[in-house]
Design a protein around this motif. Structure first.
Motif, PDB file in Angstrom:
ATOM      1  N   ALA A  73      20.777  82.788  77.228  1.00  0.00           N
ATOM      2  CA  ALA A  73      20.193  83.919  77.962  1.00  0.00           C
ATOM      3  C   ALA A  73      19.110  83.534  78.977  1.00  0.00           C
ATOM      4  N   ALA A  74      18.731  82.270  79.061  1.00  0.00           N
ATOM      5  CA  ALA A  74      17.585  81.885  79.905  1.00  0.00           C
ATOM      6  C   ALA A  74      17.767  82.313  81.358  1.00  0.00           C
ATOM      7  N   GLY A  75      18.944  82.119  81.906  1.00  0.00           N
ATOM      8  CA  GLY A  75      19.192  82.505  83.292  1.00  0.00           C
ATOM      9  C   GLY A  75      19.081  84.002  83.502  1.00  0.00           C
ATOM     10  N   ASP A  76      19.613  84.770  82.556  1.00  0.00           N
ATOM     11  CA  ASP A  76      19.524  86.228  82.654  1.00  0.00           C
ATOM     12  C   ASP A  76      18.073  86.703  82.536  1.00  0.00           C
ATOM     13  N   VAL A  77      17.312  86.050  81.667  1.00  0.00           N
ATOM     14  CA  VAL A  77      15.896  86.397  81.522  1.00  0.00           C
ATOM     15  C   VAL A  77      15.154  86.138  82.836  1.00  0.00           C
ATOM     16  N   ALA A  78      15.417  84.986  83.440  1.00  0.00           N
ATOM     17  CA  ALA A  78      14.751  84.636  84.702  1.00  0.00           C
ATOM     18  C   ALA A  78      15.109  85.646  85.807  1.00  0.00           C
ATOM     19  N   ASP A  79      16.377  86.030  85.879  1.00  0.00           N
ATOM     20  CA  ASP A  79      16.790  87.010  86.891  1.00  0.00           C
ATOM     21  C   ASP A  79      16.112  88.360  86.660  1.00  0.00           C
ATOM     22  N   TRP A  80      16.050  88.773  85.406  1.00  0.00           N
ATOM     23  CA  TRP A  80      15.396  90.034  85.055  1.00  0.00           C
ATOM     24  C   TRP A  80      13.928  90.026  85.452  1.00  0.00           C
ATOM     25  N   LEU A  81      13.244  88.947  85.134  1.00  0.00           N
ATOM     26  CA  LEU A  81      11.818  88.856  85.466  1.00  0.00           C
ATOM     27  C   LEU A  81      11.588  88.843  86.969  1.00  0.00           C
ATOM     28  N   ARG A  82      12.454  88.162  87.708  1.00  0.00           N
ATOM     29  CA  ARG A  82      12.319  88.177  89.169  1.00  0.00           C
ATOM     30  C   ARG A  82      12.484  89.589  89.708  1.00  0.00           C
ATOM     31  N   GLY A  83      13.408  90.353  89.104  1.00  0.00           N
ATOM     32  CA  GLY A  83      13.616  91.737  89.522  1.00  0.00           C
ATOM     33  C   GLY A  83      12.384  92.593  89.268  1.00  0.00           C
ATOM     34  N   LEU A  84      11.584  92.229  88.268  1.00  0.00           N
ATOM     35  CA  LEU A  84      10.353  92.959  87.963  1.00  0.00           C
ATOM     36  C   LEU A  84       9.164  92.431  88.762  1.00  0.00           C
ATOM     37  N   GLY A  85       9.368  91.329  89.480  1.00  0.00           N
ATOM     38  CA  GLY A  85       8.288  90.764  90.279  1.00  0.00           C
ATOM     39  C   GLY A  85       7.496  89.663  89.614  1.00  0.00           C
ATOM     40  N   TYR A  86       8.075  89.047  88.562  1.00  0.00           N
ATOM     41  CA  TYR A  86       7.388  87.952  87.874  1.00  0.00           C
ATOM     42  C   TYR A  86       8.073  86.634  88.186  1.00  0.00           C
TER      43      TYR A  86
END
Length: 241
Positions: free
Chosen positions: A228-241
């Motif tokens: 899930a690491a890639g999905d987590v990173a994409d999600w966080l980028r979408g939130l601005g982190y």
């Protein structure tokens, strides 16, 4: 005599002209100096802007992000390795929620906080589910044995938990009972076995009405946590982190 006076007048005029020309040539030099000063101001201002942006982007490093998570593997009557609520990451067995919390920390630099209780949850999967149902039936509030001592230092609280019987574990109710997150941002993340968040984000908003609860939480099937690491990173980028 008249001729000499004319020559003197001419000579005086030439000297005066040269003096005026000299003063005129000094003015652009002075403007160029002001121009350089303006350029230095711009560079300095730009540097201050960059520093400010850097400070915002590294909010985890200066202690403003907390990553709180609850995993049965760290509240179990058996070692984490033997618990049913674990996954294997790089050859290491760890609680699934801890695994996702580590991924969030890798991207944000936030501080990890394990929600610990006095309850020792069954390591066996079937027994764990039965125990979770019993806790829900009596609306239990398990005693917390780990505590956030400096909550005022954090602006953003990631909160992670599994879905048990279409709800949060009762330990999360104890957690939200203990802390007032007014004025803070709560970002849920979740591991499930088919039911995803199952309405729990709305429950958190009800429990913490003065907090900003992000509806776009991250949820992942327990079978997919290890990748899930890639999905987590994409999600966080979408939130601005």
């Amino acid at each position: 005599m008249m001729k000499r006076k004319k020559c003197e007048v001419c000579l005086l005029g030439m000297i005066l002209a040269l003096h005026i020309a000299g003063c005129g040539s000094a003015q652009p030099s002075s403007d160029a100096g002001n121009g350089n000063a303006a350029s230095e101001e711009t560079v300095q201002s730009s540097g201050e802007s960059q520093e400010s942006i850097s400070g915002e982007n590294t909010s985890g490093e200066d202690g403003k992000i907390l990553i709180a998570y609850f995993t049965a593997g760290e509240n179990s009557d058996v070692d984490v390795v033997a618990s049913a609520s674990v996954t294997t990451m790089d050859g290491e067995a760890k609680g699934r929620l801890r695994a996702v919390a580590d991924m969030i920390q890798a991207e944000t630099g936030g501080t990890l906080f394990s929600i610990q209780t006095s309850v020792k949850y069954p390591g066996d999967g079937g027994a764990l589910i039965d125990y979770a149902a019993e806790e829900q039936d009596v609306d239990a509030r398990p005693e917390l044995t780990s505590h956030i001592e400096n909550l005022e230092d954090y602006d953003v609280i990631f909160v992670g938990y599994p879905t048990w019987w279409y709800d949060m574990p009762q330990a999360l109710y104890s957690f939200f009972d203990e802390y007032d997150f007014s004025g803070k941002t709560i970002i849920p993340f979740n591991v499930h076995n088919g039911s995803r968040f199952s309405g729990t984000i709305g429950t958190i908003q009800d429990l913490e009405p003065e907090a900003e609860v992000i509806a776009d939480g991250f949820t992942v099937s327990e079978q997919d946590v290890a990748e899930a690491a890639g999905d987590v990173a994409d999600w966080l980028r979408g939130l601005g982190y």
